[in-house]
Design an enzyme around this catalytic site. Sequence first.
Site, PDB file in Angstrom:
ATOM      1  N   ASN A   8       0.864  -1.178   0.000  1.00 29.82           N
ATOM      2  CA  ASN A   8       0.000   0.000   0.000  1.00 29.82           C
ATOM      3  C   ASN A   8       0.904   1.233   0.000  1.00 29.82           C
ATOM      4  O   ASN A   8       1.491   1.568   1.022  1.00 29.82           O
ATOM      5  CB  ASN A   8      -0.887  -0.042   1.262  1.00 29.82           C
ATOM      6  CG  ASN A   8      -1.718   1.225   1.429  1.00 29.82           C
ATOM      7  OD1 ASN A   8      -1.793   2.059   0.519  1.00 29.82           O
ATOM      8  ND2 ASN A   8      -2.343   1.373   2.586  1.00 29.82           N
ATOM      9  N   LYS A  10       0.137   4.278  -0.365  1.00 30.42           N
ATOM     10  CA  LYS A  10      -0.520   5.460   0.215  1.00 30.42           C
ATOM     11  C   LYS A  10      -0.261   6.699  -0.657  1.00 30.42           C
ATOM     12  O   LYS A  10      -0.232   6.590  -1.876  1.00 30.42           O
ATOM     13  CB  LYS A  10      -0.051   5.668   1.669  1.00 30.42           C
ATOM     14  CG  LYS A  10      -0.217   4.389   2.501  1.00 30.42           C
ATOM     15  CD  LYS A  10      -0.026   4.588   3.963  1.00 30.42           C
ATOM     16  CE  LYS A  10      -0.184   3.240   4.670  1.00 30.42           C
ATOM     17  NZ  LYS A  10      -0.117   3.329   6.107  1.00 30.42           N
ATOM     18  N   HIS A  98      -9.644   1.526   4.904  1.00 29.63           N
ATOM     19  CA  HIS A  98      -8.362   1.675   5.606  1.00 29.63           C
ATOM     20  C   HIS A  98      -8.554   2.613   6.796  1.00 29.63           C
ATOM     21  O   HIS A  98      -9.301   3.599   6.700  1.00 29.63           O
ATOM     22  CB  HIS A  98      -7.296   2.221   4.650  1.00 29.63           C
ATOM     23  CG  HIS A  98      -5.928   2.114   5.246  1.00 29.63           C
ATOM     24  ND1 HIS A  98      -5.466   3.020   6.175  1.00 29.63           N
ATOM     25  CD2 HIS A  98      -4.936   1.199   5.079  1.00 29.63           C
ATOM     26  CE1 HIS A  98      -4.233   2.657   6.546  1.00 29.63           C
ATOM     27  NE2 HIS A  98      -3.892   1.562   5.892  1.00 29.63           N
ATOM     28  N   GLU A 100      -6.831   4.889   7.962  1.00 26.97           N
ATOM     29  CA  GLU A 100      -6.515   6.304   7.717  1.00 26.97           C
ATOM     30  C   GLU A 100      -7.719   7.020   7.102  1.00 26.97           C
ATOM     31  O   GLU A 100      -7.952   8.203   7.361  1.00 26.97           O
ATOM     32  CB  GLU A 100      -5.269   6.406   6.819  1.00 26.97           C
ATOM     33  CG  GLU A 100      -4.005   6.091   7.606  1.00 26.97           C
ATOM     34  CD  GLU A 100      -2.884   5.486   6.781  1.00 26.97           C
ATOM     35  OE1 GLU A 100      -2.958   5.510   5.539  1.00 26.97           O
ATOM     36  OE2 GLU A 100      -1.922   4.964   7.389  1.00 26.97           O
ATOM     37  N   GLU A 170      -5.840  -5.054  10.615  1.00 25.74           N
ATOM     38  CA  GLU A 170      -4.854  -3.999  10.838  1.00 25.74           C
ATOM     39  C   GLU A 170      -5.172  -3.241  12.129  1.00 25.74           C
ATOM     40  O   GLU A 170      -5.927  -2.256  12.097  1.00 25.74           O
ATOM     41  CB  GLU A 170      -4.863  -3.015   9.676  1.00 25.74           C
ATOM     42  CG  GLU A 170      -4.470  -3.600   8.351  1.00 25.74           C
ATOM     43  CD  GLU A 170      -3.802  -2.566   7.453  1.00 25.74           C
ATOM     44  OE1 GLU A 170      -2.679  -2.809   7.009  1.00 25.74           O
ATOM     45  OE2 GLU A 170      -4.399  -1.494   7.233  1.00 25.74           O
ATOM     46  N   GLY A 176       2.065   2.038  10.885  1.00 23.23           N
ATOM     47  CA  GLY A 176       3.053   3.116  10.752  1.00 23.23           C
ATOM     48  C   GLY A 176       3.769   3.474  12.041  1.00 23.23           C
ATOM     49  O   GLY A 176       4.403   4.518  12.133  1.00 23.23           O
ATOM     50  N   SER A 217       2.990  -2.308  10.488  1.00 22.37           N
ATOM     51  CA  SER A 217       4.435  -2.360  10.756  1.00 22.37           C
ATOM     52  C   SER A 217       5.072  -3.697  10.380  1.00 22.37           C
ATOM     53  O   SER A 217       5.961  -4.193  11.073  1.00 22.37           O
ATOM     54  CB  SER A 217       4.712  -2.004  12.225  1.00 22.37           C
ATOM     55  OG  SER A 217       4.297  -0.679  12.492  1.00 22.37           O
TER      56      SER A 217
END
Length: 257
Positions: A8, A10, A98, A100, A170, A176, A217
Amino acid sequence: MRKFIIGNWKMQLSDRDSVALAEAVVRGWAERQSDPSSAQVVICPSHLVLAEVHDIVHGTGIGLGGQDAFWEDKGAFTGEISPATLAELGAKYCIVGHSERRQHLGETDDMVNKKVVALLRRDLYPIVCVGETAEERDSGRRDSVLVTQIRAALKATALSEEQRIIVAYEPRWAIGTGRAADPNDAAEAHQLIRDELIELYGVEKTERQCAVIYGGSVTSENLGSFLGHSIIEGALVGGASLDAKEFLMMADIASRT
Ligand code: PGA
């Protein structure tokens, strides 16, 4: 089923850097991979370079995915991109829900569900992201959060034969942060998700048409300890997918597992 390694990217790369990374991945994959069917590698670049990256990966066995999609195929939806367009640009996969997007753009379970339905309608493979926040985990709500998200995201979906669904577990606190989940703990969450999929689609379809993968991660250092659990069928990789060498190393590990 083959293990998935999904990158991904991003909003991390310029168009030029995306093209260079795609070329490096394709070059490396062709050189290193003895049996290209042993892991399914997928990259999800920015929508702006999908067509260009498609030309690079086409015919290599590397899959292409979008990072999001709208739930209509056409209409007055400024700024959105439709599943029909994604398919036209050569994508076969698409990330949805996702964290985010849930966090910064207010994406709800209901929106995620509409997107999943729209993608399936076009025979695109949704990569549905679910995961608890640190606070939800600390208050003992991991399982209930996951069950709620899965049931909502996959509401009113019945998998026909050519359709596939990938669920990415996730945990938000692991994305991250360099603080990956404990693999045993992740395996437990995968079991819960898998049980939900079986409830929805039955054992056979779940085996054949669904995969549950881990994200948060992941690196070439820790990937093996996740894939050591057979219930973890791959990884959704953010930061570590931006380095071709590192990404290919992960693809190698997945090929051998
Ligand atoms: P990360 O991102 O690997 O950088 O933690 C994972 C993701 O957001 O899918």
